[in-house]
Write a protein that holds these residues in place. Structure first.
Motif, short mmCIF file in Angstrom:
data_model
loop_
_atom_site.label_atom_id
_atom_site.label_comp_id
_atom_site.label_asym_id
_atom_site.label_seq_id
_atom_site.Cartn_x
_atom_site.Cartn_y
_atom_site.Cartn_z
N SER A 74 0.79 -1.20 -0.09
CA SER A 74 -0.12 0.12 -0.24
C SER A 74 0.85 1.33 -0.08
O SER A 74 0.57 2.26 -0.75
N ILE A 75 1.88 1.43 0.85
CA ILE A 75 2.72 2.46 1.05
C ILE A 75 3.52 2.45 -0.49
O ILE A 75 3.63 3.84 -0.90
N ASN A 77 2.55 1.66 -3.58
CA ASN A 77 1.36 2.09 -4.42
C ASN A 77 1.10 3.66 -4.29
O ASN A 77 0.94 4.60 -5.28
N ASP A 78 0.67 3.91 -2.99
CA ASP A 78 0.58 5.11 -2.71
C ASP A 78 1.54 6.21 -3.06
O ASP A 78 1.24 7.25 -3.60
N TYR A 79 2.96 6.05 -2.82
CA TYR A 79 3.78 6.75 -2.88
C TYR A 79 3.98 6.88 -4.39
O TYR A 79 4.12 8.10 -5.20
N ASN A 81 2.03 6.60 -7.05
CA ASN A 81 0.59 7.28 -7.69
C ASN A 81 0.96 8.68 -7.54
O ASN A 81 0.78 9.42 -8.27
N SER A 82 1.25 9.14 -6.07
CA SER A 82 1.41 10.41 -5.60
C SER A 82 2.43 11.31 -6.41
O SER A 82 2.51 12.51 -6.57
N GLY A 98 8.63 6.28 0.59
CA GLY A 98 6.89 6.01 0.89
C GLY A 98 6.92 6.01 2.52
O GLY A 98 6.13 6.41 3.22
N THR A 102 5.19 8.48 5.25
CA THR A 102 3.85 7.84 5.77
C THR A 102 4.14 7.92 7.25
O THR A 102 3.08 8.28 7.94
#
Length: 106
Positions: A74-75, A77-79, A81-82, A98, A102
């Motif tokens: 999740s970390i 993917n989130d980083y 994408n952002s 990330g 986070t």
């Protein structure tokens, strides 16, 4: 001895001979085609960051939280994408940065 091993790993990471580090494009392909292997790979990345002490003062998760593979993915993917990560970005870099974003240390 632990520091020497860490230096060797970092040397391999930045030498261009570290073919065992997947880039983000390969990561996305594995996420679609072989998620079980990807889970094992990401678990290894997260464990190695902790084992070699990269978590000390760099990122500070709550003591009550035990980070697992789903958290790491999740970390990443989130980083990715952002930050609009390019496909040639190393996954270990995405995870490390990330984690720092986070779980910033105060």
């Amino acid at each position: 001895m632990k520091k020497l091993l860490g230096i060797i790993v970092l040397g391999l990471l930045f030498s261009g001979n570290a073919y065992s580090f997947y880039n983000y494009g390969e990561y996305k392909k594995m996420l679609r085609e072989d998620p079980k292997s990807l889970n094992e790979y990401v678990y290894g990345l997260g464990s190695s960051l902790t084992t070699f002490g990269f978590d000390k003062g760099q990122y500070c998760p709550p003591k009550s939280l035990r980070i697992n593979t789903k958290n790491y993915i999740s970390i990443i993917n989130d980083y990715a994408n952002s930050s609009n990560a390019p496909d040639d970005e190393l996954v270990i870099t995405l995870l490390y940065v990330g984690l720092r974003i986070t779980f910033p240390c105060k």
